[in-house]
Design a protein around this motif. Structure first.
Motif, PDB file in Angstrom:
ATOM      1  N   LYS A  79      -4.751   0.111  -5.760  1.00 51.22           N
ATOM      2  CA  LYS A  79      -6.028   0.000  -5.060  1.00 51.22           C
ATOM      3  C   LYS A  79      -5.896   0.287  -3.568  1.00 51.22           C
ATOM      4  O   LYS A  79      -6.883   0.237  -2.837  1.00 51.22           O
ATOM      5  CB  LYS A  79      -6.615  -1.399  -5.268  1.00 51.22           C
ATOM      6  CG  LYS A  79      -6.964  -1.712  -6.720  1.00 51.22           C
ATOM      7  CD  LYS A  79      -7.543  -3.106  -6.852  1.00 51.22           C
ATOM      8  CE  LYS A  79      -7.879  -3.417  -8.317  1.00 51.22           C
ATOM      9  NZ  LYS A  79      -8.445  -4.785  -8.459  1.00 51.22           N
ATOM     10  N   GLN A  80      -4.665   0.579  -3.120  1.00 45.58           N
ATOM     11  CA  GLN A  80      -4.411   0.824  -1.701  1.00 45.58           C
ATOM     12  C   GLN A  80      -3.577   2.101  -1.553  1.00 45.58           C
ATOM     13  O   GLN A  80      -2.444   2.074  -1.086  1.00 45.58           O
ATOM     14  CB  GLN A  80      -3.664  -0.365  -1.088  1.00 45.58           C
ATOM     15  CG  GLN A  80      -4.458  -1.645  -1.036  1.00 45.58           C
ATOM     16  CD  GLN A  80      -5.372  -1.694   0.180  1.00 45.58           C
ATOM     17  OE1 GLN A  80      -5.001  -1.318   1.282  1.00 45.58           O
ATOM     18  NE2 GLN A  80      -6.593  -2.150  -0.020  1.00 45.58           N
TER      19      GLN A  80
ATOM     20  N   LYS B 297      -8.102   5.527  -1.493  1.00 46.12           N
ATOM     21  CA  LYS B 297      -9.037   4.641  -0.809  1.00 46.12           C
ATOM     22  C   LYS B 297      -9.562   5.271   0.475  1.00 46.12           C
ATOM     23  O   LYS B 297     -10.681   4.975   0.910  1.00 46.12           O
ATOM     24  CB  LYS B 297      -8.360   3.301  -0.492  1.00 46.12           C
ATOM     25  CG  LYS B 297      -9.313   2.254   0.041  1.00 46.12           C
ATOM     26  CD  LYS B 297      -8.636   0.909   0.205  1.00 46.12           C
ATOM     27  CE  LYS B 297      -9.636  -0.123   0.738  1.00 46.12           C
ATOM     28  NZ  LYS B 297      -8.997  -1.444   0.933  1.00 46.12           N
ATOM     29  N   ALA B 298      -8.776   6.143   1.112  1.00 42.47           N
ATOM     30  CA  ALA B 298      -9.200   6.835   2.333  1.00 42.47           C
ATOM     31  C   ALA B 298      -8.189   7.930   2.637  1.00 42.47           C
ATOM     32  O   ALA B 298      -7.099   7.985   2.049  1.00 42.47           O
ATOM     33  CB  ALA B 298      -9.310   5.864   3.518  1.00 42.47           C
TER      34      ALA B 298
ATOM     35  N   ASN C 169     -18.020   6.376   7.022  1.00 44.19           N
ATOM     36  CA  ASN C 169     -17.460   7.163   5.924  1.00 44.19           C
ATOM     37  C   ASN C 169     -16.788   8.449   6.399  1.00 44.19           C
ATOM     38  O   ASN C 169     -15.920   8.985   5.706  1.00 44.19           O
ATOM     39  CB  ASN C 169     -18.554   7.503   4.913  1.00 44.19           C
ATOM     40  CG  ASN C 169     -19.031   6.276   4.156  1.00 44.19           C
ATOM     41  OD1 ASN C 169     -18.226   5.492   3.673  1.00 44.19           O
ATOM     42  ND2 ASN C 169     -20.345   6.100   4.069  1.00 44.19           N
TER      43      ASN C 169
ATOM     44  N   PRO D   3     -13.799   8.101  -1.181  1.00 44.03           N
ATOM     45  CA  PRO D   3     -12.942   7.589  -0.104  1.00 44.03           C
ATOM     46  C   PRO D   3     -13.363   8.128   1.260  1.00 44.03           C
ATOM     47  O   PRO D   3     -13.584   9.334   1.413  1.00 44.03           O
ATOM     48  CB  PRO D   3     -11.546   8.088  -0.490  1.00 44.03           C
ATOM     49  CG  PRO D   3     -11.779   9.262  -1.380  1.00 44.03           C
ATOM     50  CD  PRO D   3     -13.080   9.020  -2.084  1.00 44.03           C
TER      51      PRO D   3
ATOM     52  N   PHE E 205      -3.467   6.023   0.018  1.00 43.56           N
ATOM     53  CA  PHE E 205      -4.074   6.793   1.098  1.00 43.56           C
ATOM     54  C   PHE E 205      -3.368   8.142   1.222  1.00 43.56           C
ATOM     55  O   PHE E 205      -2.194   8.269   0.864  1.00 43.56           O
ATOM     56  CB  PHE E 205      -3.968   6.028   2.419  1.00 43.56           C
ATOM     57  CG  PHE E 205      -4.549   4.642   2.352  1.00 43.56           C
ATOM     58  CD1 PHE E 205      -5.882   4.428   2.652  1.00 43.56           C
ATOM     59  CD2 PHE E 205      -3.763   3.555   1.967  1.00 43.56           C
ATOM     60  CE1 PHE E 205      -6.432   3.159   2.572  1.00 43.56           C
ATOM     61  CE2 PHE E 205      -4.308   2.277   1.884  1.00 43.56           C
ATOM     62  CZ  PHE E 205      -5.647   2.082   2.193  1.00 43.56           C
TER      63      PHE E 205
ATOM     64  N   ASP F  67     -11.062   8.561  -7.296  1.00 37.97           N
ATOM     65  CA  ASP F  67     -10.796   7.265  -7.913  1.00 37.97           C
ATOM     66  C   ASP F  67      -9.379   6.777  -7.643  1.00 37.97           C
ATOM     67  O   ASP F  67      -9.050   5.620  -7.932  1.00 37.97           O
ATOM     68  CB  ASP F  67     -11.023   7.349  -9.421  1.00 37.97           C
ATOM     69  CG  ASP F  67     -10.254   8.502 -10.070  1.00 37.97           C
ATOM     70  OD1 ASP F  67      -9.940   9.492  -9.373  1.00 37.97           O
ATOM     71  OD2 ASP F  67      -9.959   8.423 -11.280  1.00 37.97           O
TER      72      ASP F  67
ATOM     73  N   PHE G 267      -7.325   3.280   7.846  1.00 39.55           N
ATOM     74  CA  PHE G 267      -7.017   2.887   6.474  1.00 39.55           C
ATOM     75  C   PHE G 267      -7.142   1.378   6.264  1.00 39.55           C
ATOM     76  O   PHE G 267      -7.149   0.910   5.119  1.00 39.55           O
ATOM     77  CB  PHE G 267      -5.600   3.312   6.094  1.00 39.55           C
ATOM     78  CG  PHE G 267      -5.368   4.802   6.052  1.00 39.55           C
ATOM     79  CD1 PHE G 267      -6.421   5.699   6.050  1.00 39.55           C
ATOM     80  CD2 PHE G 267      -4.066   5.308   6.009  1.00 39.55           C
ATOM     81  CE1 PHE G 267      -6.202   7.076   6.017  1.00 39.55           C
ATOM     82  CE2 PHE G 267      -3.832   6.678   5.965  1.00 39.55           C
ATOM     83  CZ  PHE G 267      -4.904   7.558   5.975  1.00 39.55           C
TER      84      PHE G 267
ATOM     85  N   GLY H  61      -8.965  -5.901   6.259  1.00 37.86           N
ATOM     86  CA  GLY H  61      -9.401  -5.176   5.071  1.00 37.86           C
ATOM     87  C   GLY H  61     -10.247  -5.966   4.123  1.00 37.86           C
ATOM     88  O   GLY H  61     -10.735  -5.418   3.122  1.00 37.86           O
TER      89      GLY H  61
ATOM     90  N   ALA I 147       0.843  -1.191   0.000  1.00 38.62           N
ATOM     91  CA  ALA I 147       0.000   0.000   0.000  1.00 38.62           C
ATOM     92  C   ALA I 147       0.880   1.245   0.000  1.00 38.62           C
ATOM     93  O   ALA I 147       2.066   1.199   0.343  1.00 38.62           O
ATOM     94  CB  ALA I 147      -0.912  -0.012   1.219  1.00 38.62           C
TER      95      ALA I 147
END
Length: 427
Positions: free
Chosen positions: A144-145, A170-171, A282, A224, A147, A167, A308, A421, A62
Motif C-alpha cells: 500500500k506504500q 500510491k504516488a 493531485n 496516484p 512509489f 492500483d 509521497f 500520512g 514503503a
C-alpha cells in the motif's frame, strides 16, 4: 640494523592480531549497501535489479522505485541521487532498476513500444512490477506504500507506470519526463528526430487523458498523485512538455488547469499545485529557472519524498486512520491578519517519534511567521514539521503549534489535516 623480535613476543603479537581480526569480523556492518538481485521474476525487459535496504526501517517498509536516465544504470542512480540517504533517514526500501534496451541511446526505459503502453503487455513495465513483487515478498515491503520516481528516461517511465498500474502505486515524482503515450514508436525516440521531444508536441487535455484511461480500460479506482519537475532551459526534453504533462494529469483527475496555489519553495523554483475541492493536491509541478537537462539536483529528492508522505521517522508506528490522531484548530482574526493555534493529539496506541503535519490553508491566507514547528510553503498545502523539542508524542499526548498569517477575507481554519500520512479527526 633492526633488532629481532623474540619468538615469544612474535607469538603474542600474532595472537593479538588474531583476536583483533576476529573482533572485526564479528562486528556487524554499520551501514547498508546496494545489493544486486537476480531471478526476481518475470523479466521480459531483460532488466537488472539492485535494492537498497536501510539498516533502520519499519517492519513493513514503503517501496520507492527509483529509475535512471538513458545511458545510466541502477548503481549510477544510487550513487548520484539522494534517495538512498533519505531511505536511511526515513526507513523505506529503494529499488534501483537498470534498463538495457536501446532506441538510439543505450540503457533507456522502454516507453515507446506497443507492449510497454499496455497493462501487462510485456517489456520493461512488467519487469518493474516483478521487482516490486519481489521486495514485497522478500523484504516485507508494504504493497500500500509503493512509489515511483526517476530522471529523464526514468521520469518518462514514472508517468508510464502510474498510467498502467494505478492500483499498484500510491504516488509518483517525474523529473524531466514526458506525458504517457508521447512517443509513437522506437523511431520517434531521441536522439533521432522526435515529434514528442521536437518542441512542438501539443494535444488537448482530453486527448492526453484518454491515453491514460485507455492504458487500463475499465479502471475506476483512485489515481496516484503525480509531482512533475522540469528545467526551463532543458533543450533535450523541452520545457514545453511540462505543460503537456500538466494537461494530461489534470484531465485524468478532472481538475482545472488553473493552479489552486503557486509559490516559490526555494529560489528559482516555481511550484504550481492543482488540488481538488477537498484540498487534496493531485498534481504538483515545479519549474526550475535556468536548469537544463540535469535534474534532480540537491534537495529535490527530499521534496519528492515529502510529497509521497514518507517523512515520518523510521522504526516508529505513526497514527493510522482518523482514530489515530486528532487536531484542534483555534483562529483569532482582525482586519487583514489572523493568529492560529493547532493542537495535535496522538490518539493511537503507538508513540510518534518525529512528525509532519500537512493541511490546506483557505485561499488568500499566507503564513508570515510561526512557532513550535517549521512551515513550508507559506500558502496552499502547507507542511508543518516538528522542532527538536516536540517531535515525540506518546499515546494520549498533545503538542500545540501555531502561526500568524495575512488574509484577504477568508479567516476559516485549515482543512485536511494529515499526520505522517494518516488523516486526523477534527477536535
Amino acid at each position: 640494523m633492526p633488532r629481532k623480535v623474540s619468538a615469544r613476543l612474535a607469538a603474542v603479537l600474532a595472537a593479538t592480531a588474531l583476536v583483533l581480526s576476529a573482533l572485526v569480523m564479528a562486528t556487524p556492518a554499520s551501514a547498508a549497501s546496494l545489493t544486486q538481485v537476480t531471478n526476481f521474476g518475470d523479466n521480459p525487459g531483460n532488466m537488472q535489479m539492485h535494492v537498497y535496504v536501510p539498516v533502520t526501517h519499519t517492519a513493513k517498509p514503503a517501496i520507492v522505485l527509483a529509475m535512471h536516465g538513458c545511458g545510466g544504470s541502477g548503481p549510477d542512480f544510487y550513487s548520484g541521487s539522494e534517495f538512498a540517504s533519505l531511505a536511511d533517514r526515513y526507513g523505506f526500501v529503494v529499488i534501483y532498476p537498470t534498463a538495457t534496451q536501446s532506441a538510439g541511446f543505450g540503457n533507456c526505459f522502454d516507453t515507446w513500444s506497443d507492449a510497454a503502453k499496455r497493462r501487462g503487455g510485456g517489456s520493461d513495465p512488467v519487469s518493474l512490477i516483478s521487482m516490486i513483487n519481489y521486495v514485497e515478498q522478500h523484504y516485507n515491503g508494504d504493497p500500500k506504500q509503493v512509489f515511483a520516481t526517476g530522471s529523464s528516461s526514468g521520469g518518462m517511465m514514472t508517468d508510464e507506470m502510474l498510467a498502467l498500474y494505478p492500483d499498484v502505486f500510491k504516488a509518483g515524482a517525474a523529473f524531466m519526463g514526458v506525458p504517457f503515450g508521447c512517443f509513437a514508436n522506437a523511431a520517434d525516440y531521441p536522439p533521432t528526430t522526435s515529434k514528442c521531444t521536437g518542441g512542438s508536441m501539443t494535444r488537448t487535455p482530453q486527448e492526453w487523458g484518454d491515453l491514460v484511461r485507455q492504458a487500463y480500460p475499465g479502471y475506476a479506482g483512485p489515481r496516484p498523485p503525480l509531482q512533475l519537475w522540469h528545467g526551463t532551459s532543458d533543450t533535450l526534453v523541452p520545457y514545453q512538455l511540462l505543460q503537456e504533462d500538466i494537461k494530461q494529469w489534470t484531465d485524468v483527475f478532472g481538475l482545472s488547469r488553473t493552479p489552486t496555489s503557486t509559490d516559490t519553495p526555494q529560489a528559482g523554483w516555481t511550484r504550481q499545485r492543482f488540488a481538488d475541492p477537498s484540498g487534496t493536491v493531485n498534481v504538483e509541478a515545479y519549474s526550475v529557472q535556468g536548469a537544463g537537462h540535469s535534474l534532480p539536483s540537491s534537495g529535490m529528492a527530499g521534496y519528492a519524498i515529502q510529497f509521497f508522505g514518507l517523512t515520518g521517522s523510521p522504526g516508529t508506528t505513526p497514527p493510522t486512520g482518523g482514530a489515530g490522531c486528532k487536531v484542534t484548530a483555534a483562529v483569532s482574526s482582525w482586519n487583514t491578519g489572523l493568529t492560529e493555534n493547532i493542537t495535535i493529539t496522538d490518539t493511537g496506541d503507538s508513540a510518534v517519534n518525529g512528525w509532519s503535519l500537512t493541511f490546506t490553508l483557505p485561499g488568500g491566507q499566507t503564513i508570515t511567521n510561526g512557532w513550535n514547528a517549521s512551515y513550508t510553503p507559506s500558502s496552499g498545502q502547507v507542511t508543518a514539521t516538528n522542532e527538536s523539542f516536540n517531535g515525540a508524542l506518546a499515546p494520549g499526548q498533545s503538542t500545540t503549534i501555531g502561526f500568524q498569517a495575512t488574509h484577504t477575507g477568508n479567516t476559516a481554519a485549515p482543512r485536511g489535516f494529515v499526520l505522517n500520512g494518516a488523516t486526523c479527526a477534527a477536535g
